[in-house]
Structures are given as structure tokens and as C-alpha cells.
Design a protein around this motif. Structure first.
Motif, PDB file in Angstrom:
ATOM      1  N   TRP A   1       0.834  -1.201   0.000  1.00  0.00           N
ATOM      2  CA  TRP A   1       0.000   0.000   0.000  1.00  0.00           C
ATOM      3  C   TRP A   1       0.871   1.254   0.000  1.00  0.00           C
ATOM      4  CZ3 TRP A   1      -3.867   2.782  -1.174  1.00  0.00           C
ATOM      5  CH2 TRP A   1      -4.077   4.019  -0.550  1.00  0.00           C
ATOM      6  N   GLY A   2       1.937   1.243   0.827  1.00  0.00           N
ATOM      7  CA  GLY A   2       2.827   2.396   0.886  1.00  0.00           C
ATOM      8  C   GLY A   2       3.445   2.713  -0.460  1.00  0.00           C
ATOM      9  N   LYS A   3       3.872   1.672  -1.177  1.00  0.00           N
ATOM     10  CA  LYS A   3       4.465   1.879  -2.503  1.00  0.00           C
ATOM     11  C   LYS A   3       3.422   2.380  -3.500  1.00  0.00           C
ATOM     12  CE  LYS A   3       8.154  -1.570  -2.043  1.00  0.00           C
ATOM     13  NZ  LYS A   3       8.678  -2.888  -2.532  1.00  0.00           N
ATOM     14  N   PHE A   4       2.226   1.790  -3.437  1.00  0.00           N
ATOM     15  CA  PHE A   4       1.166   2.194  -4.368  1.00  0.00           C
ATOM     16  C   PHE A   4       0.718   3.637  -4.111  1.00  0.00           C
ATOM     17  CE2 PHE A   4      -3.388   2.807  -5.115  1.00  0.00           C
ATOM     18  CZ  PHE A   4      -3.463   2.541  -6.482  1.00  0.00           C
ATOM     19  N   ALA A   5       0.594   3.997  -2.832  1.00  0.00           N
ATOM     20  CA  ALA A   5       0.055   5.314  -2.476  1.00  0.00           C
ATOM     21  C   ALA A   5       1.040   6.455  -2.721  1.00  0.00           C
ATOM     22  CB  ALA A   5      -0.367   5.319  -1.010  1.00  0.00           C
ATOM     23  N   LYS A   6       2.332   6.128  -2.774  1.00  0.00           N
ATOM     24  CA  LYS A   6       3.348   7.161  -2.963  1.00  0.00           C
ATOM     25  C   LYS A   6       3.098   7.915  -4.269  1.00  0.00           C
ATOM     26  CE  LYS A   6       8.342   7.882  -2.828  1.00  0.00           C
ATOM     27  NZ  LYS A   6       9.668   7.223  -2.794  1.00  0.00           N
ATOM     28  N   ASP A   7       3.019   9.224  -4.163  1.00  0.00           N
ATOM     29  CA  ASP A   7       2.798  10.123  -5.316  1.00  0.00           C
ATOM     30  C   ASP A   7       1.411   9.954  -5.952  1.00  0.00           C
ATOM     31  OD1 ASP A   7       5.412  11.062  -5.000  1.00  0.00           O
ATOM     32  OD2 ASP A   7       6.217   9.483  -6.294  1.00  0.00           O
ATOM     33  N   ARG A   8       0.546   9.140  -5.348  1.00  0.00           N
ATOM     34  CA  ARG A   8      -0.811   8.975  -5.890  1.00  0.00           C
ATOM     35  C   ARG A   8      -1.866   9.625  -5.000  1.00  0.00           C
ATOM     36  NH1 ARG A   8       1.335   3.841  -7.561  1.00  0.00           N
ATOM     37  NH2 ARG A   8       1.053   3.498  -9.815  1.00  0.00           N
ATOM     38  N   VAL A   9      -1.707   9.481  -3.681  1.00  0.00           N
ATOM     39  CA  VAL A   9      -2.676  10.057  -2.748  1.00  0.00           C
ATOM     40  C   VAL A   9      -1.933  10.884  -1.709  1.00  0.00           C
ATOM     41  CG1 VAL A   9      -4.352   8.193  -3.040  1.00  0.00           C
ATOM     42  CG2 VAL A   9      -2.623   8.016  -1.261  1.00  0.00           C
ATOM     43  N   SER A  10      -2.679  11.669  -0.960  1.00  0.00           N
ATOM     44  CA  SER A  10      -2.062  12.536   0.051  1.00  0.00           C
ATOM     45  C   SER A  10      -1.432  11.716   1.173  1.00  0.00           C
ATOM     46  CB  SER A  10      -3.106  13.478   0.640  1.00  0.00           C
ATOM     47  OG  SER A  10      -4.064  12.743   1.389  1.00  0.00           O
ATOM     48  N   LYS A  11      -0.497  12.352   1.866  1.00  0.00           N
ATOM     49  CA  LYS A  11       0.166  11.677   2.982  1.00  0.00           C
ATOM     50  C   LYS A  11      -0.835  11.322   4.080  1.00  0.00           C
ATOM     51  CE  LYS A  11       4.803  13.626   2.438  1.00  0.00           C
ATOM     52  NZ  LYS A  11       5.878  14.458   3.074  1.00  0.00           N
ATOM     53  N   HIS A  12      -1.804  12.218   4.286  1.00  0.00           N
ATOM     54  CA  HIS A  12      -2.799  11.969   5.333  1.00  0.00           C
ATOM     55  C   HIS A  12      -3.646  10.746   5.005  1.00  0.00           C
ATOM     56  CE1 HIS A  12      -5.626  12.711   8.539  1.00  0.00           C
ATOM     57  NE2 HIS A  12      -6.629  12.759   7.681  1.00  0.00           N
ATOM     58  N   LEU A  13      -4.133  10.658   3.773  1.00  0.00           N
ATOM     59  CA  LEU A  13      -4.949   9.509   3.375  1.00  0.00           C
ATOM     60  C   LEU A  13      -4.127   8.235   3.383  1.00  0.00           C
ATOM     61  CD1 LEU A  13      -7.724   8.576   2.471  1.00  0.00           C
ATOM     62  CD2 LEU A  13      -7.075   9.030   0.111  1.00  0.00           C
ATOM     63  N   THR A  14      -2.857   8.332   2.991  1.00  0.00           N
ATOM     64  CA  THR A  14      -1.950   7.173   3.046  1.00  0.00           C
ATOM     65  C   THR A  14      -1.851   6.647   4.469  1.00  0.00           C
ATOM     66  OG1 THR A  14      -0.647   7.999   1.190  1.00  0.00           O
ATOM     67  CG2 THR A  14       0.390   6.363   2.604  1.00  0.00           C
ATOM     68  N   ARG A  15      -1.721   7.586   5.421  1.00  0.00           N
ATOM     69  CA  ARG A  15      -1.611   7.189   6.832  1.00  0.00           C
ATOM     70  C   ARG A  15      -2.908   6.586   7.341  1.00  0.00           C
ATOM     71  NH1 ARG A  15      -1.643  10.067  12.067  1.00  0.00           N
ATOM     72  NH2 ARG A  15      -2.428  11.925  10.998  1.00  0.00           N
ATOM     73  N   VAL A  16      -4.049   7.144   6.919  1.00  0.00           N
ATOM     74  CA  VAL A  16      -5.346   6.631   7.358  1.00  0.00           C
ATOM     75  C   VAL A  16      -5.553   5.194   6.874  1.00  0.00           C
ATOM     76  CG1 VAL A  16      -7.850   6.879   7.108  1.00  0.00           C
ATOM     77  CG2 VAL A  16      -6.437   8.893   7.547  1.00  0.00           C
ATOM     78  N   VAL A  17      -5.272   4.938   5.603  1.00  0.00           N
ATOM     79  CA  VAL A  17      -5.457   3.586   5.045  1.00  0.00           C
ATOM     80  C   VAL A  17      -4.473   2.611   5.672  1.00  0.00           C
ATOM     81  CG1 VAL A  17      -5.399   2.190   2.949  1.00  0.00           C
ATOM     82  CG2 VAL A  17      -6.388   4.482   2.880  1.00  0.00           C
ATOM     83  N   ALA A  18      -3.223   3.039   5.864  1.00  0.00           N
ATOM     84  CA  ALA A  18      -2.225   2.176   6.512  1.00  0.00           C
ATOM     85  C   ALA A  18      -2.669   1.817   7.927  1.00  0.00           C
ATOM     86  CB  ALA A  18      -0.871   2.872   6.534  1.00  0.00           C
ATOM     87  N   SER A  19      -3.239   2.805   8.630  1.00  0.00           N
ATOM     88  CA  SER A  19      -3.751   2.548   9.984  1.00  0.00           C
ATOM     89  C   SER A  19      -4.919   1.574   9.934  1.00  0.00           C
ATOM     90  CB  SER A  19      -4.193   3.856  10.640  1.00  0.00           C
ATOM     91  OG  SER A  19      -3.109   4.739  10.793  1.00  0.00           O
ATOM     92  N   ALA A  20      -5.794   1.733   8.921  1.00  0.00           N
ATOM     93  CA  ALA A  20      -6.956   0.837   8.793  1.00  0.00           C
ATOM     94  C   ALA A  20      -6.509  -0.603   8.583  1.00  0.00           C
ATOM     95  CB  ALA A  20      -7.839   1.296   7.638  1.00  0.00           C
ATOM     96  N   ILE A  21      -5.485  -0.801   7.761  1.00  0.00           N
ATOM     97  CA  ILE A  21      -4.981  -2.154   7.489  1.00  0.00           C
ATOM     98  C   ILE A  21      -4.505  -2.818   8.777  1.00  0.00           C
ATOM     99  CG2 ILE A  21      -3.133  -3.453   6.341  1.00  0.00           C
ATOM    100  CD1 ILE A  21      -3.315  -1.364   4.054  1.00  0.00           C
ATOM    101  N   ALA A  22      -3.798  -2.046   9.611  1.00  0.00           N
ATOM    102  CA  ALA A  22      -3.253  -2.610  10.852  1.00  0.00           C
ATOM    103  C   ALA A  22      -4.279  -2.685  11.970  1.00  0.00           C
ATOM    104  CB  ALA A  22      -2.046  -1.787  11.302  1.00  0.00           C
TER     105      ALA A  22
END
Length: 538
Positions: A338-359
Motif C-alpha cells: 500500500w505504501g508503494k502504491f500510495a506514494k505520489d498517488r494520494v495525500s500523505k494523510h490519506l496514506t496514513r489513514v489507510v495504513a492505519s486501517a490495514i493494521a
């Protein structure tokens, strides 16, 4: 025999203190082990076999994992001694590490599966059987999976989690494996923690359980003071509120509006006083023997959001989930993808939210299931998963509003609003937690918006809930005392240490006053229905 019973405080515990002091220092852990086994036998002798099985599995797997780690170090040393060119040596080293990692993972997985097997069958078999039968419309006379009468061993959720954490810590190389199976058994069945926890990690306990320091008189005073404080919270407040909780959550007593809110609030207070009271007893007992057990509560009702609430409520459970589920999942391949996919595609905040949701999703599903085999508990876990994600997602919005208002989160009024908002979340969650079913939980939740009458607080309705006006006055008076003590603790003051610095007359006067409160106002004896410890069933 439970910690608040007369036979425990006046016979079992004093006899153990004397016996512990008489034992030679190097064998005092044996005294604690014998006491723990005897304590467990007061509940069940035959079910102790499951604790033996859990201890045997974790002991054997721990030694096996340590041997594999030593073998890996030896193999790497032999490889280093060989004369090979740089690229070949790196490839060989990487291959060797991968081989041993695969083996140790298989061993750890085997240990966890074996440790969980008893818990999954004993605690969850009937739940899954009922739902599978319902899913396929199987009749009671011809079920797909028969419903069984299963006895649940005392503390199985707690000692299973401790066994798993021990094996994982050995796998991670945090500690050496315990070479004495009886010492590991003591860690798993230590009598203060076996009923309701806290979930004590091996690293926190290994140097305390076996050292055998002599009994310190100050520790006895500290321990008994906290024991009495916990008993007061349990017998004077929690048990006195039990009839009201039973009445308000009885589906036959259709309540609405303010009565439903009262039900949620009263149950939350009862649960907190029951569980935190037990933790006070447990920590006090450990303190008598110089054993510092982890705190399980830290003024949870002063939390400003749901995440902070769970850092203050049932702390040891949260630490276990964070260490053994959240962190491994957050470092897993899925999170990295997810981190690799989200890089340069979505905002840092949304990246953190989805990463938190996964864990967080497996954490909160496990949290719900840990409490028991009921859909209301699973919903409770999912409820907090959704709330915490929403808080994280809306954090920039809240920060923007505060910026517009030219204030900050540290503002006292803002803090009060945030705490009140957290109370609403807590009470809503506990409403479903205690409801007989999800349908009943939703019915009560919807009813909070119907027929809302605050007059129940003064028109006498509350006197129909199983408590008279004197009961309510006693509860209110002792709640005020607990609130004052918690506010003092929030400022970082150690109440017990402060008490020990007082003159002896005042010190013992306060302790005796606490004992008198329990004796006069405690709910026990003829005319009172014994109320089991709530979390002992989990």
C-alpha cells in the motif's frame, strides 16, 4: 475464592505471606507456585490441565526456537570462517538466514496454533456452531454442528495470550528461553493475574517472580491499602449498581430516552468500578510480595478521544494487541505494498489513514472476539475501529476549526468538549457491549431519541431500578471520593506513597476508615446476591 472474599484476605493471603517469608530465598518462587495452584484448585482441579498444556507448549516451543537461533548463529560462524569471494559469501549468508527464518516461523506458527486450539474450541465452538446451524437453517433436532456443554477454564484468555507473547518474544530474540518448566508455569498461573489479568509480559515478570526478596512492611501496608481500595470499588459501588443494570437492560422492561442513557452510564460506571477495582486488588497483592504488576487503568474518563481512551483503559490488553498484532501487520507485505502504491498517488494523510486501517482492523476484530463469543462484542470492536478511523480521518478538519477559532487542543474549554465527546462514544459502545443482542442494542440506541424525560432523575423512577435513595446516596458519595482520587493521580501524585509519609496515627486511621466503609456499606452476606467479576468471564 476471590480476592474480595474474607477467606482470601484474612486467611489465604496472611498464611501465604508467612509461608513465603519462611521459605529459603531461592525457593520462594516455589511457594508462589504452590499458592497459585492451590488458588486455581478452589475453582477447578480438572480444568487445570489446560494450563499445564499451555505451559508445556510454550516451554517446548521456546526451547526449540532458542535452539534454532543458536544453530543459525553457529552456521553463520562456520560460513564466515570459510574462504569465499564477497558476492558468493553474501548470497550464501542470505540463503542461510532465509532457511532458518522459514524454519523458526513454522515452529512459532505451530506453537501459536497449538496454544490457540484449546481457547478456540472451548470458548468459541458453540458460537460458530450456532451461527453455522442458523446460516443453513438447521433444526435443533438435526443440527449440522451439535451444541456442546463446555466448561471454560479460569483465565484461559489471559494465560493463552501470555503463552503466545512468550513464544513470540523468544522468536524475536528478546530473551533467553526459560529452562525450568515450573518457573514458566508460575508465570502463566500467578494467582493475582489469573482471574482478570493484567496481561503481564514475560520480560516484565521474569526478574520479579523468581528473585524471592523478603517481605517489606511498607510493601504490606501499600499492598493491603490498595487491596482494600479495590474491594471498596467492587463491593460498595459496582455490586450496589448491579440491580439497576439488570433492570435497565432487561428487554421486558421497555425503557426509553433518559432511561436508556442512564442504563449506558450506570453500566459503564459499574464495569469500571468492578474491573479497575479488581486491578487494584491484584496490583496490591503483587505489591505485598515486591512484584510490580502493570497498571491496567489510568483515569480513562479523562481521555480526549477514543484512541486515548484505549491507552488508558485495559492498558495491558492494548499493549498486547499493539505489540503482537498491530506492529507485525503494519510491517507486513500488504502494508508495504500500500505504501508503494500510495506514494505520489494520494495525500500523505490519506496514506496514513489507510495504513492505519490495514493494521487496526485485525486488532479490533480480535478485541471484540477476545471479550467473548457474541455478536455484540464483535460489533463493539468494529465500532471502535470505525470511530478511531473517523477521528484520524477528520483530524485535519478539527485542526482547521481550532485555527479559525484562534485556539488549540490544550485550551481548557476545548479539552472539556473533547472529553464530553469521548464520553458519548464510550457510553454508546457500552450500550451495545452489555445488550443481550445486536437487535436489542439497536432498539435501545434508537429509544434514546424517544420520550426523553430528565425527570426520571428526581421523580422517583430510579427507585424502581432495585436501589433505594440510601443506595443512590452511598454510590454518589463514594463516586465523588473515587473522582477526587483519580484527579489527584492524573496530576502524577502517588496516593499510597503520600499516605506512607503521613504520621502513623493518620495513616492507619485512613486505612481503618476504608475498611469500615467496606464493612458497613459493602454488598455482601444475607440479602445480597453475589455478583461475579465481570471480566473473569472473558
Amino acid at each position: 475464592m476471590l480476592y474480595y472474599m474474607l477467606v482470601f484476605g484474612m486467611i489465604f493471603l496472611p498464611a501465604l505471606i508467612i509461608g513465603y517469608q519462611i521459605f529459603p530465598k531461592r525457593f520462594r518462587w516455589v511457594c508462589l507456585l504452590l499458592a497459585s495452584i492451590g488458588f486455581y484448585f478452589t475453582f477447578s482441579v480438572t480444568l487445570f490441565i489446560f494450563l499445564i498444556v499451555a505451559a508445556s507448549i510454550s516451554f517446548g516451543v521456546g526451547l526449540w526456537l532458542e535452539k534454532m537461533n543458536l544453530d543459525k548463529k553457529g552456521a553463520l560462524k562456520q560460513l564466515k570462517d570459510k574462504k569465499t569471494d564477497g558476492s558468493s559469501a553474501k548470497e550464501a549468508k542470505a540463503a542461510l538466514k532465509a532457511k532458518y527464518q522459514k524454519r523458526t516461523r513454522l515452529i512459532l506458527t505451530l506453537g501459536i496454533v497449538l496454544a490457540l486450539s484449546s481457547l478456540l474450541y472451548l470458548k468459541y465452538y458453540n458460537f460458530f456452531a450456532e451461527n453455522i446451524n442458523a446460516l443453513f437453517n438447521a433444526s435443533k433436532d438435526a443440527p449440522i454442528l451439535p451444541i456442546r456443554s463446555i466448561a471454560l477454564p479460569l483465565g484461559i484468555s489471559f494465560f493463552t495470550m501470555q503463552a503466545i507473547s512468550y513464544m513470540v518474544d523468544i522468536y524475536w530474540g528478546k530473551y533467553s528461553a526459560q529452562k525450568n518448566p515450573f518457573k514458566l508455569l508460575l508465570y502463566l498461573c500467578f494467582f493475582p493475574t489469573i482471574v482478570e489479568g493484567p496481561i503481564a509480559l514475560y520480560g516484565d515478570m521474569k526478574d520479579q517472580l523468581y528473585v524471592g526478596n523478603s517481605i517489606d512492611p511498607d510493601n504490606v501496608i501499600r499492598g493491603y491499602t490498595r487491596l482494600f481500595w479495590g474491594i471498596m470499588k467492587k463491593l460498595v459501588i459496582a455490586d450496589r449498581l448491579s440491580p439497576a443494570v439488570s433492570y435497565l437492560f432487561n428487554p421486558d422492561n421497555k425503557t426509553g430516552g433518559a432511561s436508556v442513557i442512564a442504563a449506558a452510564v450506570i453500566f459503564t460506571v459499574m464495569e469500571y468500578m468492578d474491573f479497575s477495582g479488581c486491578m487494584d486488588m491484584v496490583i496490591g497483592i503483587g505489591e505485598i510480595f515486591g512484584i510490580k504488576l502493570p497498571e491496567n487503568f489510568r483515569q480513562p474518563f479523562l481521555a480526549r478521544n477514543a484512541s486515548e481512551f484505549w491507552r488508558r483503559w485495559h492498558i495491558s490488553l492494548g499493549v498486547w494487541f499493539k505489540t503482537y498484532i498491530f506492529y507485525p501487520v503494519s510491517m507486513s507485505g500488504l502494508s508495504k505494498k500500500w505504501g508503494k502504491f500510495a506514494k505520489d498517488r494520494v495525500s500523505k494523510h490519506l496514506t496514513r489513514v489507510v495504513a492505519s486501517a490495514i493494521a487496526l482492523l485485525p486488532v479490533w476484530l480480535c478485541n471484540g472476539l477476545w471479550h467473548g463469543p457474541k455478536w455484540t462484542y464483535i460489533f463493539y470492536g468494529v465500532f471502535y475501529f470505525v470511530v478511531i478511523l473517523l477521528e484520524l480521518l477528520l483530524e485535519p478538519v478539527g485542526d482547521g476549526i481550532l485555527k479559525l477559532l484562534h485556539t488549540s487542543k490544550e485550551n481548557k474549554i476545548v479539552n472539556c468538549v473533547r472529553i464530553f465527546k469521548t464520553w458519548i462514544i464510550i457510553f454508546a459502545g457500552e450500550l451495545f457491549f452489555q445488550a443481550d443482542s445486536l437487535a436489542e442494542g439497536f432498539r435501545m440506541f434508537i429509544d434514546t431519541f424517544k420520550g426523553f424525560k430528565l425527570s426520571i432523575l428526581w421523580n422517583g423512577d430510579a427507585l424502581n431500578w432495585g436501589l433505594d435513595k440510601y443506595d443512590w446516596l452511598i454510590v454518589l458519595a463514594m463516586l465523588i471520593v473515587v473522582i477526587i482520587i483519580n484527579l489527584i493521580r492524573e496530576k502524577g501524585t502517588d496516593i499510597t506513597s503520600a499516605l506512607l509519609r503521613k504520621p502513623m496515627l493518620l495513616r492507619w486511621g485512613l486505612v481503618l476508615a476504608l475498611l469500615m466503609v467496606i464493612t458497613i456499606f459493602g454488598c455482601y452476606g444475607p440479602g445480597f446476591e453475589e455478583v461475579d467479576l465481570i471480566y473473569a468471564g472473558f
